[in-house]
Scaffold this motif. Structure first.
Motif, PDB file in Angstrom:
ATOM      1  N   VAL A  88      -5.315 -28.105 -15.070  1.00 10.68           N
ATOM      2  CA  VAL A  88      -3.938 -28.364 -15.454  1.00 10.68           C
ATOM      3  C   VAL A  88      -3.037 -27.321 -14.801  1.00 10.68           C
ATOM      4  CG1 VAL A  88      -4.002 -26.944 -17.573  1.00 10.68           C
ATOM      5  CG2 VAL A  88      -2.440 -28.918 -17.396  1.00 10.68           C
ATOM      6  N   ASP A  89      -1.867 -27.757 -14.371  1.00  7.86           N
ATOM      7  CA  ASP A  89      -0.989 -26.878 -13.604  1.00  7.86           C
ATOM      8  C   ASP A  89      -0.300 -25.828 -14.458  1.00  7.86           C
ATOM      9  OD1 ASP A  89      -1.311 -27.884 -10.965  1.00  7.86           O
ATOM     10  OD2 ASP A  89      -0.100 -29.627 -11.486  1.00  7.86           O
ATOM     11  N   THR A  90       0.122 -26.216 -15.671  1.00 12.97           N
ATOM     12  CA  THR A  90       0.859 -25.267 -16.509  1.00 12.97           C
ATOM     13  C   THR A  90       0.466 -25.414 -17.970  1.00 12.97           C
ATOM     14  OG1 THR A  90       2.707 -26.845 -16.466  1.00 12.97           O
ATOM     15  CG2 THR A  90       2.899 -24.933 -15.061  1.00 12.97           C
ATOM     16  N   VAL A  91       0.631 -24.324 -18.717  1.00 11.33           N
ATOM     17  CA  VAL A  91       0.379 -24.293 -20.160  1.00 11.33           C
ATOM     18  C   VAL A  91       1.630 -23.746 -20.824  1.00 11.33           C
ATOM     19  CG1 VAL A  91      -0.985 -23.259 -22.012  1.00 11.33           C
ATOM     20  CG2 VAL A  91      -2.109 -23.966 -19.897  1.00 11.33           C
ATOM     21  N   MET A  92       2.080 -24.424 -21.889  1.00  9.73           N
ATOM     22  CA  MET A  92       3.255 -23.967 -22.645  1.00  9.73           C
ATOM     23  C   MET A  92       2.811 -23.275 -23.924  1.00  9.73           C
ATOM     24  SD  MET A  92       6.526 -26.128 -24.148  1.00  9.73           S
ATOM     25  CE  MET A  92       7.313 -26.330 -22.543  1.00  9.73           C
ATOM     26  N   THR A  93       3.518 -22.222 -24.279  1.00  7.93           N
ATOM     27  CA  THR A  93       3.189 -21.434 -25.456  1.00  7.93           C
ATOM     28  C   THR A  93       3.811 -22.024 -26.719  1.00  7.93           C
ATOM     29  OG1 THR A  93       5.141 -19.993 -25.340  1.00  7.93           O
ATOM     30  CG2 THR A  93       3.221 -19.375 -24.006  1.00  7.93           C
ATOM     31  N   ALA A  94       3.315 -21.572 -27.868  1.00  5.83           N
ATOM     32  CA  ALA A  94       3.842 -21.978 -29.170  1.00  5.83           C
ATOM     33  C   ALA A  94       4.514 -20.794 -29.844  1.00  5.83           C
ATOM     34  CB  ALA A  94       2.713 -22.497 -30.060  1.00  5.83           C
ATOM     35  N   HIS A  95       5.608 -21.082 -30.533  1.00  5.11           N
ATOM     36  CA  HIS A  95       6.274 -20.060 -31.347  1.00  5.11           C
ATOM     37  C   HIS A  95       5.674 -20.109 -32.755  1.00  5.11           C
ATOM     38  CE1 HIS A  95       8.855 -19.880 -27.972  1.00  5.11           C
ATOM     39  NE2 HIS A  95       9.751 -20.764 -28.343  1.00  5.11           N
ATOM     40  N   ILE A  96       4.452 -19.599 -32.888  1.00  8.52           N
ATOM     41  CA  ILE A  96       3.759 -19.608 -34.175  1.00  8.52           C
ATOM     42  C   ILE A  96       3.088 -18.258 -34.394  1.00  8.52           C
ATOM     43  CG2 ILE A  96       3.311 -22.098 -34.219  1.00  8.52           C
ATOM     44  CD1 ILE A  96       0.504 -21.505 -33.156  1.00  8.52           C
ATOM     45  N   GLN A  97       2.995 -17.868 -35.659  1.00  4.84           N
ATOM     46  CA  GLN A  97       2.170 -16.717 -36.023  1.00  4.84           C
ATOM     47  C   GLN A  97       0.740 -17.192 -36.248  1.00  4.84           C
ATOM     48  OE1 GLN A  97       3.876 -14.943 -39.528  1.00  4.84           O
ATOM     49  NE2 GLN A  97       5.059 -13.445 -38.357  1.00  4.84           N
ATOM     50  N   PHE A  98      -0.206 -16.405 -35.757  1.00  3.23           N
ATOM     51  CA  PHE A  98      -1.622 -16.751 -35.924  1.00  3.23           C
ATOM     52  C   PHE A  98      -2.335 -15.450 -36.271  1.00  3.23           C
ATOM     53  CE2 PHE A  98      -4.132 -20.564 -34.289  1.00  3.23           C
ATOM     54  CZ  PHE A  98      -5.230 -20.319 -35.112  1.00  3.23           C
ATOM     55  N   PRO A  99      -2.281 -15.030 -37.541  1.00  2.00           N
ATOM     56  CA  PRO A  99      -2.747 -13.692 -37.927  1.00  2.00           C
ATOM     57  C   PRO A  99      -4.166 -13.370 -37.492  1.00  2.00           C
ATOM     58  CG  PRO A  99      -1.537 -14.703 -39.728  1.00  2.00           C
ATOM     59  CD  PRO A  99      -1.702 -15.753 -38.684  1.00  2.00           C
ATOM     60  N   GLU A 100      -5.079 -14.343 -37.515  1.00  2.00           N
ATOM     61  CA  GLU A 100      -6.463 -14.066 -37.145  1.00  2.00           C
ATOM     62  C   GLU A 100      -6.636 -13.875 -35.644  1.00  2.00           C
ATOM     63  OE1 GLU A 100      -9.124 -13.516 -39.168  1.00  2.00           O
ATOM     64  OE2 GLU A 100      -7.605 -13.498 -40.747  1.00  2.00           O
ATOM     65  N   LEU A 101      -5.642 -14.283 -34.862  1.00  2.00           N
ATOM     66  CA  LEU A 101      -5.704 -14.085 -33.413  1.00  2.00           C
ATOM     67  C   LEU A 101      -4.879 -12.886 -32.977  1.00  2.00           C
ATOM     68  CD1 LEU A 101      -5.432 -17.755 -32.096  1.00  2.00           C
ATOM     69  CD2 LEU A 101      -7.466 -16.471 -32.795  1.00  2.00           C
ATOM     70  N   ASP A 102      -3.882 -12.512 -33.766  1.00  2.00           N
ATOM     71  CA  ASP A 102      -3.081 -11.332 -33.462  1.00  2.00           C
ATOM     72  C   ASP A 102      -2.544 -10.775 -34.773  1.00  2.00           C
ATOM     73  OD1 ASP A 102      -1.390  -9.345 -32.658  1.00  2.00           O
ATOM     74  OD2 ASP A 102      -0.217 -10.585 -31.276  1.00  2.00           O
ATOM     75  N   GLU A 103      -3.135  -9.683 -35.220  1.00  2.00           N
ATOM     76  CA  GLU A 103      -2.769  -9.124 -36.526  1.00  2.00           C
ATOM     77  C   GLU A 103      -1.381  -8.506 -36.532  1.00  2.00           C
ATOM     78  OE1 GLU A 103      -5.041  -4.819 -35.871  1.00  2.00           O
ATOM     79  OE2 GLU A 103      -5.831  -6.300 -37.297  1.00  2.00           O
ATOM     80  N   SER A 104      -0.763  -8.327 -35.348  1.00  2.00           N
ATOM     81  CA  SER A 104       0.602  -7.807 -35.308  1.00  2.00           C
ATOM     82  C   SER A 104       1.618  -8.820 -35.822  1.00  2.00           C
ATOM     83  CB  SER A 104       0.980  -7.407 -33.880  1.00  2.00           C
ATOM     84  OG  SER A 104       1.279  -8.551 -33.088  1.00  2.00           O
ATOM     85  N   LEU A 105       1.206 -10.082 -35.914  1.00  2.00           N
ATOM     86  CA  LEU A 105       2.043 -11.193 -36.384  1.00  2.00           C
ATOM     87  C   LEU A 105       3.175 -11.542 -35.427  1.00  2.00           C
ATOM     88  CD1 LEU A 105       2.299 -10.485 -40.234  1.00  2.00           C
ATOM     89  CD2 LEU A 105       0.551 -11.736 -38.954  1.00  2.00           C
ATOM     90  N   ARG A 106       3.079 -11.067 -34.195  1.00  2.00           N
ATOM     91  CA  ARG A 106       4.051 -11.537 -33.200  1.00  2.00           C
ATOM     92  C   ARG A 106       3.812 -13.013 -32.921  1.00  2.00           C
ATOM     93  NH1 ARG A 106       4.292  -6.803 -28.512  1.00  2.00           N
ATOM     94  NH2 ARG A 106       5.371  -5.239 -29.796  1.00  2.00           N
ATOM     95  N   PRO A 107       4.883 -13.779 -32.692  1.00  2.00           N
ATOM     96  CA  PRO A 107       4.680 -15.178 -32.293  1.00  2.00           C
ATOM     97  C   PRO A 107       3.797 -15.253 -31.053  1.00  2.00           C
ATOM     98  CG  PRO A 107       6.997 -14.735 -32.722  1.00  2.00           C
ATOM     99  CD  PRO A 107       6.297 -13.407 -32.737  1.00  2.00           C
ATOM    100  N   ALA A 108       3.011 -16.313 -30.942  1.00  2.00           N
ATOM    101  CA  ALA A 108       2.083 -16.440 -29.814  1.00  2.00           C
ATOM    102  C   ALA A 108       2.777 -16.256 -28.479  1.00  2.00           C
ATOM    103  CB  ALA A 108       1.390 -17.805 -29.870  1.00  2.00           C
ATOM    104  N   THR A 109       4.006 -16.723 -28.360  1.00  2.00           N
ATOM    105  CA  THR A 109       4.765 -16.581 -27.119  1.00  2.00           C
ATOM    106  C   THR A 109       4.926 -15.130 -26.711  1.00  2.00           C
ATOM    107  OG1 THR A 109       5.961 -18.649 -27.510  1.00  2.00           O
ATOM    108  CG2 THR A 109       7.038 -17.031 -26.081  1.00  2.00           C
ATOM    109  N   LEU A 110       4.907 -14.224 -27.680  1.00  2.51           N
ATOM    110  CA  LEU A 110       5.120 -12.792 -27.423  1.00  2.51           C
ATOM    111  C   LEU A 110       3.847 -11.980 -27.640  1.00  2.51           C
ATOM    112  CD1 LEU A 110       8.531 -12.382 -29.320  1.00  2.51           C
ATOM    113  CD2 LEU A 110       8.121 -13.220 -26.996  1.00  2.51           C
ATOM    114  N   SER A 111       2.714 -12.652 -27.734  1.00  2.00           N
ATOM    115  CA  SER A 111       1.474 -11.991 -28.116  1.00  2.00           C
ATOM    116  C   SER A 111       0.555 -11.772 -26.920  1.00  2.00           C
ATOM    117  CB  SER A 111       0.748 -12.821 -29.181  1.00  2.00           C
ATOM    118  OG  SER A 111      -0.571 -12.351 -29.362  1.00  2.00           O
ATOM    119  N   GLU A 112       0.326 -10.514 -26.569  1.00  2.00           N
ATOM    120  CA  GLU A 112      -0.618 -10.195 -25.494  1.00  2.00           C
ATOM    121  C   GLU A 112      -2.049 -10.577 -25.857  1.00  2.00           C
ATOM    122  OE1 GLU A 112      -3.557  -7.916 -23.268  1.00  2.00           O
ATOM    123  OE2 GLU A 112      -3.020  -7.654 -25.401  1.00  2.00           O
ATOM    124  N   PRO A 113      -2.503 -10.339 -27.112  1.00  2.00           N
ATOM    125  CA  PRO A 113      -3.862 -10.775 -27.451  1.00  2.00           C
ATOM    126  C   PRO A 113      -4.068 -12.279 -27.309  1.00  2.00           C
ATOM    127  CG  PRO A 113      -3.069  -9.190 -29.060  1.00  2.00           C
ATOM    128  CD  PRO A 113      -1.900  -9.537 -28.199  1.00  2.00           C
TER     129      PRO A 113
END
Length: 607
Positions: A293-318
């Motif tokens: 796939v050519d491109t992937v779009m991010t989601a503006h969601i919190q996913f605590p188990e994937l990033d405990e900082s609670l930054r939205p996925a769009t802003l999450s380095e992890p």
């Protein structure tokens, strides 16, 4: 802001690339024809040529031009140089420029996105003219063509109307359980979009809709089964990208299917564990990545188990780098969802969001609420060293590779002479209707359907155009049809009026939409089911509606769409012209017991 005008550099780069690979090309031609070696060598050479091209492009670009390539936004107007007073005023208010040409020149944009509300999508020839005008300006200003995008998911998210072919949306296609139809839909849509000068489609949705109450995904998803969604996503990505001149975008990573908050309005929280994410959310994205796939779009969601900082996925380095880049191995272009949405703005300022998204691993920044603020925030971050120049080059290189792979440096323009022979053709329209016919799902029936005789039919329920269109489809077949719209939340008076109007008819058809949020529609179904007249309830969006009236109606259908083709398919099934072929692509739970499945994934009756 001064920008260099250097289109001649495309030609220089092309010449240099040709010189550098000439000897390699000659030696490759002499390779023995063994085990497909020439094809592999050809692919390797194409990759080499692209990388050389990208390196030279990066060398000749200024920092201002590189930063501009990271941004995608909209411009008002049906032409790139619009002088319409309303468009000019809107552009000045939004961006401080008069038109799209000035916007591209001022910020060296990497992409432009089209909407009907920005007066971009009036008819195919106008759209192609707008695309060509913007591309000519971009090449003149920076030597780099644009990614021109829209959200033509089809179904409830359809940006471009007729004569462009109106295809069923994701959940309707999911109800066919046939990936070949997903491929066909993607192929048709991709060909038509490219004829309009659009070279990137923000589709398909790869979210697995496991939450029936999801307010933002729902029928935009192919279904609730991860493998089923993965199969459909893979097929549609391949369809969109089959001609090699349009980029497909899967969204919304890491998965938006189990939310109960609309990220346009707030910040949803996903409570899945990492293991649940791997099982439920990740498979469609993994499959799309495997399909290149050519491109992937991010989601503006919190996913605590994937990033405990609670930054939205769009802003999450992890999430963007740790999971998408490192774990799933994706090295294509990552584009953010709109940065104007509250889901990404709720905790951070509009000057910080674009910087944080780039640091997290995003490449392209979609629709910042203030393009000047966002652009200069990134420039300042580069000047201070917060974002390294190498980091900017990584993203720009990905964007340039994509543009090169799509053939945009060779010819970014649409051919107006080919529009009418490509867009909305009889073959495409027939294919769309066939897909719709195969998606219509008969969920419950006590033998009333099909209806063989012609008579009087009363169509009521949700949707002014929906009830009128369905009544028209009956009238086309010789029925004496009347219709009455009772709306989203019918009052007792509305229901009484419908009951009175139904008297003397041979058949009642009720159209419903989102009964979980608007249960008054179930009261309408209950009242009409007491008339003694056969009743068919048609869920024209969410198949979950059936849970609210399954005990009150004789028969129930799901069309997953209130588009004309879906309503035509429903009438054809009701009258026995077509057998119902669709099977539920989701589990439907009892309305009074959300833990109990009423109709399972794959359920569907036939004649």
């Amino acid at each position: 802001m001064t920008r260099s005008k250097r289109p001649w550099k495309i030609g220089v780069v092309a010449v240099l690339c040709g010189v550098l690979i000439a000897s390699t090309t000659t030696s490759a031609a002499a390779e023995p024809n063994t085990n497909g070696m020439p094809e592999r060598v050809s692919e390797w050479l194409e990759g080499l040529k692209r990388e050389i091209f990208v390196k030279f492009q990066l060398m000749r670009m200024t920092t201002e031009e590189k930063v501009g390539q990271l941004f995608v936004t909209y411009a008002y107007g049906d032409s790139s140089d619009t002088t319409d007073p309303t468009d000019v005023a809107d552009n000045q208010s939004a961006h401080g420029v008069d038109n799209g040409d000035e916007l591209v020149e001022t910020y060296n944009l990497g992409g432009v996105i089209y909407f009907s509300w920005s007066n971009n999508l009036n008819d195919p020839h106008q759209i192609a003219g707008l695309s060509n005008g913007l591309q000519e300006t971009a090449v003149e200003a920076t030597g780099t063509p644009l990614l021109i995008s829209t959200d033509q998911e089809h179904g409830i998210v359809t940006r471009i109307g007729p004569p462009v072919t109106q295809l069923p949306g994701a959940m309707a296609i999911g109800a066919t359980h046939d990936p070949e139809l997903a491929y066909t839909a993607g192929q048709i849509s991709g060909q038509e979009l490219r004829a309009l000068g659009i070279n990137q489609n923000f589709a398909p949705v790869a979210d697995v809709n496991v939450n029936p109450g999801n307010p933002v995904i729902g029928v935009r998803s192919f279904g609730s089964n991860p493998q089923h969604v993965a199969d459909m996503v893979t097929a549609q990505v391949n369809g969109y990208q089959s001609a090699g001149d349009l980029a497909s975008t899967v969204k919304h990573f890491p998965g938006h299917g189990d939310t109960d908050v609309d990220s346009h309005l707030g910040l949803p929280v996903i409570t899945h564990t990492y293991e649940e994410w791997r099982e439920l959310d990740a498979p469609p994205f993994e499959a799309a990545i495997a399909a290149d796939v050519d491109t992937v779009m991010t989601a503006h969601i919190q996913f605590p188990e994937l990033d405990e900082s609670l930054r939205p996925a769009t802003l999450s380095e992890p999430i963007l780098t740790g999971l998408l880049r490192d774990e799933l191995g994706y090295d294509g272009v990552v584009v953010t969802d709109s940065l104007s949405m509250e889901g990404v703005r709720s905790e951070y300022g509009d000057d910080r969001v674009p910087v944080m998204a780039l640091l997290a691993g995003a490449d392209m920044l979609l629709m910042p609420p203030d393009i000047d603020l966002a652009y200069n925030a990134v420039m300042d971050a580069v000047d201070t060293g917060e974002i390294s120049r190498n980091r900017i080059d990584e993203s720009v290189a990905r964007i340039l590779r994509l543009k090169h792979s799509l053939g945009l440096f060779d010819d970014p323009l649409a051919d107006p002479d080919k529009i009418d022979e490509c867009v909305g053709t009889p073959a495409n329209l027939a294919a769309a209707q066939d897909i719709s016919d195969q998606s219509t799902t008969l969920i419950s029936n006590d033998g009333t359907l099909p209806i063989a005789a012609t008579g009087d039919v009363f169509v009521t329920g949700w949707g002014v155009s929906t009830t009128a269109t369905m009544a028209g489809h009956f009238a086309d077949r010789g029925w004496d049809s009347t219709n009455l719209t009772t709306g989203t939340t019918p009052t007792p008076a509305d229901i009484a009026e419908a009951v009175d109007a139904a008297e003397g008819n041979d058949l009642i058809v009720i159209t419903t939409n989102n009964l979980a949020a608007y249960p008054e529609q179930a009261d309408l179904a209950a009242a009409l089911s007491q008339t003694g007249i056969p009743v068919v309830a048609v869920a024209v969006q969410n198949p979950y509606d059936v849970a609210h009236y399954v005990d009150q109606t004789v028969a129930s259908l799901a069309t997953y769409s209130y588009a004309t083709a879906g309503l035509e398919s429903a009438v054809a099934v009701i009258l026995g012209e077509n057998d119902p072929h669709g099977q539920l692509p989701v589990d439907v739970y009892r309305s009074d017991d959300p833990a109990t499945i009423l109709f399972e994934f794959g359920h569907g009756l036939t004649y």
